[in-house]
Write an enzyme that holds these catalytic residues in place. Structure first.
Site, PDB file in Angstrom:
ATOM      1  N   SER A  83      59.707  56.861  14.531  1.00  0.00           N
ATOM      2  CA  SER A  83      60.103  55.889  15.546  1.00  0.00           C
ATOM      3  C   SER A  83      60.229  56.638  16.874  1.00  0.00           C
ATOM      4  O   SER A  83      59.317  57.313  17.314  1.00  0.00           O
ATOM      5  CB  SER A  83      61.400  55.206  15.137  1.00  0.00           C
ATOM      6  OG  SER A  83      61.841  54.296  16.119  1.00  0.00           O
ATOM      7  N   TYR A 134      56.397  49.054  24.410  1.00  0.00           N
ATOM      8  CA  TYR A 134      56.617  50.222  23.552  1.00  0.00           C
ATOM      9  C   TYR A 134      57.974  50.143  22.852  1.00  0.00           C
ATOM     10  O   TYR A 134      58.073  50.301  21.639  1.00  0.00           O
ATOM     11  CB  TYR A 134      56.534  51.497  24.390  1.00  0.00           C
ATOM     12  CG  TYR A 134      56.896  52.741  23.596  1.00  0.00           C
ATOM     13  CD1 TYR A 134      56.032  53.238  22.634  1.00  0.00           C
ATOM     14  CD2 TYR A 134      58.107  53.401  23.804  1.00  0.00           C
ATOM     15  CE1 TYR A 134      56.361  54.358  21.884  1.00  0.00           C
ATOM     16  CE2 TYR A 134      58.445  54.517  23.064  1.00  0.00           C
ATOM     17  CZ  TYR A 134      57.565  54.997  22.116  1.00  0.00           C
ATOM     18  OH  TYR A 134      57.905  56.105  21.378  1.00  0.00           O
ATOM     19  N   SER A 194      45.615  64.189  14.953  1.00  0.00           N
ATOM     20  CA  SER A 194      44.632  64.918  15.755  1.00  0.00           C
ATOM     21  C   SER A 194      45.284  65.894  16.731  1.00  0.00           C
ATOM     22  O   SER A 194      44.627  66.797  17.247  1.00  0.00           O
ATOM     23  CB  SER A 194      43.727  63.938  16.528  1.00  0.00           C
ATOM     24  OG  SER A 194      44.497  63.122  17.392  1.00  0.00           O
ATOM     25  N   LYS A 242      59.167  49.928  18.731  1.00  0.00           N
ATOM     26  CA  LYS A 242      60.045  50.886  18.066  1.00  0.00           C
ATOM     27  C   LYS A 242      61.332  50.217  17.569  1.00  0.00           C
ATOM     28  O   LYS A 242      61.842  50.559  16.498  1.00  0.00           O
ATOM     29  CB  LYS A 242      60.356  52.056  18.997  1.00  0.00           C
ATOM     30  CG  LYS A 242      59.126  52.912  19.319  1.00  0.00           C
ATOM     31  CD  LYS A 242      58.427  53.407  18.056  1.00  0.00           C
ATOM     32  CE  LYS A 242      57.271  54.334  18.371  1.00  0.00           C
ATOM     33  NZ  LYS A 242      56.595  54.834  17.147  1.00  0.00           N
TER      34      LYS A 242
END
Length: 271
Positions: A126, A140, A6, A144
């Site tokens: 990543s 977070y 988006s 990753k």
């Protein structure tokens, strides 16, 4: 197919692959923001990577309409920031659902089709945050680090079938991601014992401490393009502001020296 299209990296990647001559399906939750992509000839898919039915429907549509899927770019994701003490466990689970489980589930769905053709490329977006760590970014970074390991295992498993798995590790990129993560860290930890740390991390995430040096999303899209086009791609591409030097610093410095570097770079209070 590219997820999370988006805006930002996803949009740039979809446009890059289309410019290379690929038929591109752009997947996103917020399809109301995708009109320009459709007008430019990019097929739009409504997809939530936490909803198995929508993922299965998206892959089935691609196979029905084209008979094949050559490239999957797992880009959908967000940064859930805040002190580990403060962030609700349910939010931590959601971070893994979006950033990790959604990507691997889509890989599961496309692999039978790639294996049947004896070719395919899975590109997992990543982050340099999959190799380094920063304060208040635990959930977070956890996603990753996990995505990096899963990608390596997956590559070893599928190489015999002619399928490649590539990891892209962006550094600082000028997208909506940083400001959104900054809002989340303020909400989670802005007014408690971690408030001073949160204020420093918010400035970093919003780009206030990088002097506007964050790279445009196109540098990530270009890396995806190189990986898809290469006869033998690299396993990893570290691109964008700060990515290569920080990954190298983590590799070369011990934990304490690296943490001192990050403390200084983020402006985190020492006491």
């Amino acid at each position: 197919m590219v997820t999370g299209t988006s805006s930002g990296i996803g949009e740039a990647t979809a446009r890059k692959l289309q410019a290379m001559g690929l038929t591109v399906y752009a997947a996103a939750r917020r399809v109301e923001r995708m009109q320009r992509r459709e007008e430019d000839g990019i097929a739009v898919l409504a997809m939530d990577v936490t909803d198995d039915a929508s993922m299965r429907a998206g892959i089935e549509r691609i196979i029905t309409e084209t008979g094949r899927i050559d490239v999957l770019v797992n880009n959908a994701g967000y940064g859930s920031y805040g002190a580990l003490e403060d962030v609700e466990i349910d939010e931590g689970r959601r971070q893994f659902e979006v950033n990790v489980f959604g990507a691997i589930r889509l890989a599961q769905l496309v692999l039978p089709h790639m294996r049947a053709r004896g070719a395919g490329t899975i590109v997992n977006i990543s982050s340099m945050g999959g190799k380094i760590y920063t304060p208040l970014g635990g959930w977070y970074h956890g996603t990753k680090f996990a995505l990096e390991a899963l990608s390596d295992c997956l590559r070893m498993e599928v190489t015999p079938f002619g399928i490649d798995v590539v990891v892209i590790e962006p550094g600082g990129i000028a997208t909506e991601w940083g400001p959104i993560a900054g809002d989340l860290v303020e909400q989670a930890s802005g007014h408690g014992p971690y408030g001073r740390q949160a204020a420093a991390v918010v400035k970093l995430l919003r780009g206030e401490t990088t002097g506007g040096r964050n790279s445009p999303p196109g540098v990530v899209a270009d890396a995806v393009g190189r990986a898809v086009r290469a006869s033998r791609s690299k396993t990893r591409y570290a691109v964008g502001f700060g990515a290569r030097p920080l990954v190298l610093a983590r590799r070369g410095l011990g934990d304490r020296l690296f943490e001192a570097l990050i403390t200084r770079a983020t402006g985190k209070p020492r006491h």
